[in-house]
Design an enzyme around this catalytic site. Structure first.
Site, PDB file in Angstrom:
ATOM      1  N   GLU A 130      -5.561 -13.363  -1.861  1.00  0.00           N
ATOM      2  CA  GLU A 130      -4.469 -12.625  -0.284  1.00  0.00           C
ATOM      3  C   GLU A 130      -4.135 -14.331   0.420  1.00  0.00           C
ATOM      4  O   GLU A 130      -3.224 -14.449   0.807  1.00  0.00           O
ATOM      5  CB  GLU A 130      -5.545 -12.816   0.665  1.00  0.00           C
ATOM      6  CG  GLU A 130      -6.790 -14.113   1.331  1.00  0.00           C
ATOM      7  CD  GLU A 130      -7.553 -13.844   2.442  1.00  0.00           C
ATOM      8  OE1 GLU A 130      -7.716 -14.936   2.904  1.00  0.00           O
ATOM      9  OE2 GLU A 130      -8.535 -12.793   1.852  1.00  0.00           O
ATOM     10  N   GLU A 156      -5.933   8.689   5.518  1.00  0.00           N
ATOM     11  CA  GLU A 156      -6.819  10.237   6.228  1.00  0.00           C
ATOM     12  C   GLU A 156      -5.719  11.170   6.921  1.00  0.00           C
ATOM     13  O   GLU A 156      -5.340  11.917   7.758  1.00  0.00           O
ATOM     14  CB  GLU A 156      -7.750   9.125   7.732  1.00  0.00           C
ATOM     15  CG  GLU A 156      -8.921   8.852   7.185  1.00  0.00           C
ATOM     16  CD  GLU A 156      -9.809   9.944   6.843  1.00  0.00           C
ATOM     17  OE1 GLU A 156      -9.957  11.287   6.688  1.00  0.00           O
ATOM     18  OE2 GLU A 156     -10.659   9.130   6.034  1.00  0.00           O
TER      19      GLU A 156
END
Length: 307
Positions: free
Chosen positions: A118, A87
């Site tokens: 992960e 963004e």
């Protein structure tokens, strides 16, 4: 951590006593419960205000001196980091590499679960090494439960390279510690759906990232008042926003504001400087460069010199 008990001791894994009858609620009761619990996300961010402010100051200083900001995470945490990074270019007209999101599993993990990745601390470590991160950069490790090996591996590599390190987690320090420069804890409490940290933990994390990136961009001069004067004019909506900003701040009608925007090369900040000082596009570019893109400083300096 006691291996026999696993991660059940973590705040993010505990059972929420307020939602034990979740499957028996009406839809309205369900929504009301969610709304009540989401208030904890707001409170958690407020409680971390000093650490968030420190993170803004350290990150802005690093980026001002040529550094970059990297978000690192897995699953929901990683996706939130990538989202916030993505963004920044349209909102603040930053280069795509200024703020970057690193997620375990790469781009594919944005749309498909890759939670098994992960657990590999070495992958997080290597992700930092591959991007040639230095002491000028900032690395933000994001992990709701605080234990994600991928994130800790990345932070270790960042520390070894002298980068500024920031940790964002939703568990208290006494449950999971981290050796970092700024330690942000968003203690939202147990989730309505036990262990589903895409809920309150995700909400609080998104709020914190909003504050961090926006605060940094304000300090970098990407904002004038509360207007995004570095907005990238790349579509009809953003062009309209740019014209409205010029109309509101200069008093010009829309047609004149659109002409001014075009004369500036579709850069609102430069258009405002040209209008307020009467300088040419080339002179305005030079003036902004001299003040590191800070419009308010550029205008003030020009007026002082021309008195």
């Amino acid at each position: 951590m006691n291996q026999a008990e696993g991660r059940g001791y973590l705040l993010t894994e505990q059972v929420n006593c307020n939602s034990r009858n979740l499957d028996q609620l009406s839809s309205l009761e369900f929504v009301e419960l969610f709304n009540r619990e989401d208030q904890h996300a707001i409170a958690a961010v407020a409680a971390a205000k000093h650490d968030l402010a420190a993170a803004i100051d350290r990150t802005a200083k690093a980026l001002h001196h040529g550094g970059h900001l990297f978000y690192v995470g897995a699953g929901t945490s990683g996706r939130l980091g990538v989202l916030d990074a993505a963004e920044c270019p349209p909102t603040f007209c930053t280069s795509p590499d200024l703020v970057q999101g690193i997620i375990a599993g790469g781009a594919g993990a944005l749309v498909r679960s890759s939670e098994d990745l992960e657990d590999k601390a070495e992958d997080g470590y290597n992700a930092i090494a591959q991007r040639h991160i230095t002491q000028l950069d900032v690395v933000v490790g994001i992990t709701a439960g605080g234990t994600t090996p991928y994130v800790h591996g990345a932070l270790q590599a960042a520390r070894e390279r002298g980068a500024t390190t920031i940790f964002i987690a939703c568990v208290p320090v006494e449950q999971v510690s981290a050796e970092v420069d700024v330690d942000i804890r968003l203690l939202v409490g147990p989730e309505i759906l036990a262990g589903s940290t895409r809920l309150k933990a995700g909400t609080a994390t998104k709020l914190a990232l909003n504050i961090l990136s926006t605060g940094v961009m304000v300090q970098l001069g990407k904002v004038y008042g509360n207007r995004m004067v570095d907005v990238a004019v790349t579509n009809t909506k953003l062009r309209d926003r740019a014209i409205r900003i010029l109309h509101d701040l200069t008093g010009l009608d829309r047609a004149a504001a659109a002409t001014l925007l075009a004369q500036s090369g579709n850069w609102v900040k430069l258009a405002l400087l040209m209008h307020w000082t009467g300088v040419s596009k080339e002179e305005g570019n030079q003036l902004l460069a001299q003040h590191n893109g800070n419009l308010r400083a550029a205008v003030a300096n020009y007026k002082n010199q021309t008195r």
